[in-house]
Design an enzyme around this catalytic site. Structure first.
Site, mmCIF file in Angstrom:
data_model
loop_
_atom_site.group_PDB
_atom_site.id
_atom_site.type_symbol
_atom_site.label_atom_id
_atom_site.label_comp_id
_atom_site.label_asym_id
_atom_site.label_seq_id
_atom_site.Cartn_x
_atom_site.Cartn_y
_atom_site.Cartn_z
ATOM 1 N N SER A 81 8.740 10.395 10.045
ATOM 2 C CA SER A 81 7.674 11.377 9.816
ATOM 3 C C SER A 81 8.134 12.705 10.395
ATOM 4 C CB SER A 81 6.389 10.946 10.521
ATOM 5 O OG SER A 81 5.440 11.995 10.477
ATOM 6 N N SER A 103 0.837 -1.204 0.000
ATOM 7 C CA SER A 103 0.000 0.000 0.000
ATOM 8 C C SER A 103 0.871 1.253 0.000
ATOM 9 C CB SER A 103 -0.843 -0.051 1.291
ATOM 10 O OG SER A 103 -1.623 1.108 1.454
ATOM 11 N N GLY A 104 0.294 2.361 -0.433
ATOM 12 C CA GLY A 104 0.886 3.693 -0.252
ATOM 13 C C GLY A 104 2.353 3.818 -0.645
ATOM 14 N N TYR A 157 1.922 8.413 18.376
ATOM 15 C CA TYR A 157 2.526 8.269 17.039
ATOM 16 C C TYR A 157 3.798 9.124 16.943
ATOM 17 C CZ TYR A 157 2.890 8.592 11.901
ATOM 18 O OH TYR A 157 3.338 8.562 10.606
HETATM 19 N N1 NAP Z 1 0.878 9.208 4.553
HETATM 20 C C1 NAP Z 1 1.413 10.136 5.338
HETATM 21 O O1 NAP Z 1 0.936 11.274 5.391
HETATM 22 C C2 NAP Z 1 2.626 9.807 6.147
HETATM 23 C C3 NAP Z 1 3.309 10.865 6.743
HETATM 24 C C4 NAP Z 1 4.439 10.591 7.502
HETATM 25 C C5 NAP Z 1 4.866 9.292 7.669
HETATM 26 N N2 NAP Z 1 4.184 8.282 7.091
HETATM 27 C C6 NAP Z 1 4.683 6.920 7.304
HETATM 28 O O2 NAP Z 1 4.787 6.280 6.060
HETATM 29 C C7 NAP Z 1 4.769 4.861 6.271
HETATM 30 C C8 NAP Z 1 3.888 4.240 5.212
HETATM 31 O O3 NAP Z 1 2.571 4.701 5.389
HETATM 32 P P1 NAP Z 1 1.596 5.060 4.187
HETATM 33 O O4 NAP Z 1 1.249 6.488 4.316
HETATM 34 O O5 NAP Z 1 2.114 4.539 2.910
HETATM 35 O O6 NAP Z 1 0.268 4.295 4.641
HETATM 36 P P2 NAP Z 1 -0.387 2.916 4.203
HETATM 37 O O7 NAP Z 1 -0.782 2.996 2.775
HETATM 38 O O8 NAP Z 1 -1.414 2.628 5.220
HETATM 39 O O9 NAP Z 1 0.821 1.914 4.322
HETATM 40 C C9 NAP Z 1 1.251 1.420 5.563
HETATM 41 C C10 NAP Z 1 1.743 0.026 5.343
HETATM 42 O O10 NAP Z 1 2.233 -0.516 6.578
HETATM 43 C C11 NAP Z 1 1.653 -1.790 6.739
HETATM 44 N N3 NAP Z 1 1.579 -2.230 8.113
HETATM 45 C C12 NAP Z 1 0.925 -1.658 9.151
HETATM 46 N N4 NAP Z 1 1.067 -2.411 10.247
HETATM 47 C C13 NAP Z 1 1.820 -3.474 9.887
HETATM 48 C C14 NAP Z 1 2.301 -4.606 10.579
HETATM 49 N N5 NAP Z 1 2.018 -4.835 11.866
HETATM 50 N N6 NAP Z 1 3.058 -5.509 9.903
HETATM 51 C C15 NAP Z 1 3.333 -5.324 8.601
HETATM 52 N N7 NAP Z 1 2.890 -4.284 7.883
HETATM 53 C C16 NAP Z 1 2.141 -3.371 8.533
HETATM 54 C C17 NAP Z 1 0.277 -1.631 6.152
HETATM 55 O O11 NAP Z 1 -0.314 -2.872 5.953
HETATM 56 P P3 NAP Z 1 -1.899 -3.039 6.209
HETATM 57 O O12 NAP Z 1 -2.520 -2.294 5.074
HETATM 58 O O13 NAP Z 1 -2.068 -4.503 6.144
HETATM 59 O O14 NAP Z 1 -2.188 -2.440 7.529
HETATM 60 C C18 NAP Z 1 0.619 -0.887 4.878
HETATM 61 O O15 NAP Z 1 1.127 -1.750 3.899
HETATM 62 C C19 NAP Z 1 4.322 4.654 7.705
HETATM 63 O O16 NAP Z 1 5.440 4.325 8.492
HETATM 64 C C20 NAP Z 1 3.789 6.017 8.116
HETATM 65 O O17 NAP Z 1 3.914 6.249 9.484
HETATM 66 C C21 NAP Z 1 3.073 8.504 6.342
#
Ligand code: NAP
Length: 249
Positions: A137, A16-17, A150
């Site tokens: 982040s 994802s993402g 968080y």
């Molecule tokens: N989007 C933002 O605005 C933003 C900003 C700052 C930092 N981040 C960071 O970016 C990273 C990626 O997030 P994203 O925005 O791309 O969101 P996302 O699309 O929700 O992706 C998060 C990924 O982490 C996986 N994940 C969560 N818990 C897990 C676990 N216990 N074991 C294995 N995989 C797990 C999710 O799998 P599931 O779908 O199965 O839960 C998903 O594949 C995260 O670390 C987040 O904190 C995001």
């Protein structure tokens, strides 16, 4: 010339993402990619149309045994690791009066314990001169209401990455973190908040970003490619904000 030709990259949260966008880009750049995620159906769906050499590994980063399995399957398939991208994470919202032990444990297990234990398992198998990347982040640099645990988890990961940078100095393994600002990904649908609240929060985030918008997963993926590649050969121990300037104002 492809920037990661023949390199082996492990990416967590790759269904994802940001993780998925990075997996796509790394494959385009010639890497062999291990895409890991905890939901098998999401992994299957996400990888259906991918081209290139890759495997998928279902693993929950919060579980020590799954981190071992992830690295074992990687090594059994590809031998060594060149790039370890610890990206999986969650961002559920809870103002301090609503924080519970369960909330704390879930966030810290996934955002802090997971990447640290995966790193421990991977280190013996990372080639000298390899690269470790964390998705951090900007939240720990500012105060965003409701994101206490968080923010603390990402601050903890940043502290850990500094120590790791020093611990790995004799092997030339670079350790860097990416600190995204608001990026348009499915994470906003997983915050335990009603849709309209998420929408409002999104609008207010976008207004505070100097560039006036959310970022895209692809903009984090290209940063990960830069940091993982030889282009960043003297960049080590940094946290690079990719946030349209939000952390700087
Ligand atoms: N989007 C933002 O605005 C933003 C900003 C700052 C930092 N981040 C960071 O970016 C990273 C990626 O997030 P994203 O925005 O791309 O969101 P996302 O699309 O929700 O992706 C998060 C990924 O982490 C996986 N994940 C969560 N818990 C897990 C676990 N216990 N074991 C294995 N995989 C797990 C999710 O799998 P599931 O779908 O199965 O839960 C998903 O594949 C995260 O670390 C987040 O904190 C995001």
């Amino acid at each position: 010339m492809s920037k990661l030709q023949g390199k082996v990259a492990v990416i967590t949260g790759a269904n994802s993402g940001i993780g998925l966008a990075t997996a796509k880009l790394f494959l385009e750049e010639g890497a062999k990619v291990v895409l890991s995620g905890r939901r098998e159906t999401a992994l299957v769906k996400a990888t259906k149309d991918l081209n290139g050499e890759f495997i998928t590994v279902v693993a929950d980063v919060a579980k020590e045994s799954d981190n071992k399995k992830l690295i074992e399957e990687t090594v059994n398939t590809y031998g060594k690791i060149d790039v370890l991208f610890l990206n999986a994470g969650i961002a559920p919202v809870a103002p301090t009066n609503e924080i519970t032990a369960e909330h704390y444990n879930e966030v810290f297990d996934i955002n802090v314990k997971g990447p640290i234990l995966a790193t421990k398992e991977a280190i013996p198998h990372i080639n000298d001169g390899g690269s470790i990347l964390f998705t951090n982040s900007i939240v720990h640099q500012k105060g965003f209401d409701g994101f206490g645990v968080y923010s603390a988890s990402k601050g903890a990961l940043r502290a850990y990455s500094r120590v790791l940078t020093s611990e790995l100095k004799d092997r030339g393994i670079r350790v860097n973190s990416i600190a995204p600002g608001p990026i348009e990904t499915p994470i906003y649908g997983k915050m335990n908040l009603p849709g309209e609240v998420v929408e409002e929060m999104g609008k207010s985030f976008a207004q505070t970003v100097p560039l006036g918008r959310f970022g895209k997963s692809e903009e984090i993926a290209s940063t990960a490619l830069f940091l993982a590649s030889e282009d960043a050969s003297f960049i080590n121990g940094v946290e690079l904000e990719v946030d349209g300037g939000l952390s700087q104002i």
